[in-house]
Structures are given as C-alpha cells and as structure tokens.
Scaffold this motif. Structure first.
Motif, PDB file in Angstrom:
ATOM      1  N   VAL A  95      46.168  46.277  71.926  1.00 60.74           N
ATOM      2  CA  VAL A  95      45.154  45.373  71.512  1.00 60.74           C
ATOM      3  C   VAL A  95      44.407  46.293  70.498  1.00 60.74           C
ATOM      4  N   CYS A  96      44.181  45.366  69.388  1.00 63.67           N
ATOM      5  CA  CYS A  96      43.688  45.891  68.238  1.00 63.67           C
ATOM      6  C   CYS A  96      42.049  46.042  68.262  1.00 63.67           C
ATOM      7  N   GLY A 128      52.442  47.457  83.844  1.00 57.95           N
ATOM      8  CA  GLY A 128      51.685  46.123  83.483  1.00 57.95           C
ATOM      9  C   GLY A 128      50.034  46.044  83.503  1.00 57.95           C
ATOM     10  N   HIS A 129      49.491  47.251  83.974  1.00 57.36           N
ATOM     11  CA  HIS A 129      48.179  46.992  83.986  1.00 57.36           C
ATOM     12  C   HIS A 129      47.231  47.871  83.097  1.00 57.36           C
ATOM     13  N   PHE A 130      47.791  48.039  82.201  1.00 60.09           N
ATOM     14  CA  PHE A 130      46.967  48.620  81.168  1.00 60.09           C
ATOM     15  C   PHE A 130      47.140  48.091  79.469  1.00 60.09           C
ATOM     16  N   ALA A 131      46.294  48.395  78.838  1.00 55.89           N
ATOM     17  CA  ALA A 131      46.790  47.873  77.407  1.00 55.89           C
ATOM     18  C   ALA A 131      46.380  49.194  76.568  1.00 55.89           C
ATOM     19  N   LEU A 132      47.526  49.308  75.541  1.00 58.49           N
ATOM     20  CA  LEU A 132      47.203  50.153  74.507  1.00 58.49           C
ATOM     21  C   LEU A 132      46.366  49.943  73.349  1.00 58.49           C
ATOM     22  N   ALA A 133      45.302  50.481  72.951  1.00 56.32           N
ATOM     23  CA  ALA A 133      44.290  50.254  71.882  1.00 56.32           C
ATOM     24  C   ALA A 133      44.726  50.974  70.750  1.00 56.32           C
ATOM     25  N   GLY A 134      44.278  50.561  69.723  1.00 56.26           N
ATOM     26  CA  GLY A 134      44.575  50.862  68.391  1.00 56.26           C
ATOM     27  C   GLY A 134      44.309  49.861  67.058  1.00 56.26           C
TER      28      GLY A 134
END
Lengths: 143, 143
Positions: A95-96, A128-134
């Motif tokens: 996710v941006c 499946g349960h988390f998003a990687l930010a950046g």
DNA sequence: GACGTTCTTGCGATCAGGTCGCAATCGCCC
DNA sequence: GGGCGATTGCGACCTGATCGCAAGAACGTC
C-alpha cells in the motif's frame, strides 16, 4: 462459474448451521461481483443499490460470519477502513502511503520470510492479514 | 544519556521553527521513559500523571509534529490504537492475532524482501510502518 | 401448509480512536 | 517589555465499527 462460487459459499453457510436469507445472498453476490478488495461501506453501497433495506450492521455481521467460515478475510491498509477479500486467492498487499494505491503481491513472495520468522522466532506469519506500507513507483522519492 | 536524547530532540524542535513548551518537554520526556511502543492514550496517561492539564489533543498534535521531524513514527498493530516509537532504532513488529504479543524483529530481517519488492515492483517498502500479523509461539496452532 | 424454535435483521445508540475550529495563552525575538 | 504568531485547552465532531433489543424470517417437523 461465478454462480458456482456463490452457490458453494451459500451451501457452506447453510451446512454450518446458518440460514440463507435474502440479505446474505445479496451480500455474497455483491462480494463476488466486487473487485479484489472492498471496504464494508463500498459493499453496503453496492448491496443497497438493489436492496435499500439491508442495513450497514447486517453487512458487518455477515462479513463476520463469512470470516468465521474462512470465506473472507480482512486487511487493514493503513489508516482507512479495513478491506475485505475472498480467501481463495491468497495474496499480499503493498500500500502506498502517499496515494493509497494497492499493489498485489503473490503469496509466495513472502515464503522465504515466513520460513525464517518461523525458524528464528517460532512465529507463524499469517500471510493474508497485513499490508506492507511504502511508496509506489509513482510516489517514490527520487534516488 | 536519556537526557542527551531529550535535549537533542528538543533542540531539533526549536531549530526547525518550533517552540519549546512545557507540554512538549513533558511529552518528549514521557516518550523517552516509555517502552519501545506506546499508544497515544498510554502516553497521555503517563504525561497527565505529572501534568494533568495537558490535553489529549496536544499529545496527538505533538506526536504529529515529532513525526514530521522524523523523531517518532507510528505503527498499526492490528485492530487497536496505533503505537508510537522513536525512529532511532528501526525495527519491525510481529503481532500475535490471538494474544496481542509483540515481537521485535531486527530491521535487516526484511532487507531481502525489500530489495526484491523494489526490483520487481518499483515499490519502496517503508520498513518501520507496518506490523506483521500471525501467531506467536505460544498461540500457534499445533503442527 | 401451519407451527414453533431459533437465527437474523433493522434500528438507533454507543464506542473507540482520532481530528478540528476557536479563542485564549505563551514563547521567542527584538 | 512588547508584539507576532505558534501552541494549547476545550469541546464538538468524524469515521469505522459494534451492540442490545424487539420484530421478522428460515427451516425442521408434523
């Protein structure tokens, strides 16, 4: 084949002691018609287009029930509402932070990390349960 | 040496056009006295023990200012409130879905993934801004 | 097809976490 | 010590989500 998936989910619901209601049919159908990620509010809007009486809380409760059956799961993509997705295609999310864009990542992209974390910490990552930010390519700082 | 850190942060604040107020001193001090992760509410409680007049919204605003200076960052550990931490020791978080336990992970544990995601997707992972969910050793399903 | 049990639903109130606008206050620089 | 402008306390507000309750609907049984 979308019908197949619909019937399969409804059947699962019924055989697990649940009841097949108009609301649930509509919600599951909307879920299948939606993209890979939907917020509960988006789903509510979609459902209410055809069934204006279906209440927001019913959406949440049904999503919860479906999560209990392992049919859907939700992810928190940063600050906003959680997004729901069907569990039949495990994947991860980038996710941006800047523009909110979501990039899909195949499940295997994290398998090395998973093995390592399990070995070193005894911790079982839930893929499946988390998003990687950046920052996505468009928003990345130069250099 | 905690004093060093305190002074360094306050100095940073002042030289960037900010003002040194009682509230800010107290909040930064509390932050340094706290553990690695603290929620805004925890911090408020800590600060208000000595300065009952410092308002919740001041805590949030100060944390926001400090984030702008790169001094702190926050992470969403699942469903609850965000936790804040100082940025001087980059690390990652493993959060247990079942019991809420948080396991620290050294920053380098994700460097391979970072390189890969950047190469394949042009996406720059922000290594401090997300938590990895799953089950800790104590809560892991058997097998 | 009617009946009764039990699950679901709609509704509104409520909660948590966080943000905002405003007037009053306080730091900082001269 | 004065004045400008950042910062604060306060309370209202916002979003996302949950809950208790009474009314309504689904399903197995007859």
């Amino acid at each position: 084949m979308a019908d197949d998936r619909l019937e399969r989910i409804l059947e699962l619901l019924r055989t697990q002691g649940g009841r097949l209601t108009t609301s649930r049919r509509a919600i599951v159908a909307a879920l299948l018609e939606s993209g890979l990620h939907v917020t509960a509010e988006d789903l509510a809007e979609h459902v209410q287009a055809a069934h204006p009486d279906i209440h927001r809380s019913t959406i949440y409760r049904t999503l919860d029930t479906l999560a209990g059956l392992g049919v859907v799961d939700h992810v928190h993509l940063g600050h906003g509402p959680a997004v729901y997705h069907l569990t039949d295609q495990p994947h991860h999310h980038l996710v941006c932070d800047a523009c909110g864009a979501v990039v899909e990542l195949p499940a295997r992209a994290l398998s090395a990390l998973r093995r390592r974390v399990e070995r070193d910490y005894g911790f079982q990552l839930d893929p499946g349960h988390f998003a990687l930010a950046g920052r996505c390519a468009a928003c990345a700082p130069v250099g």
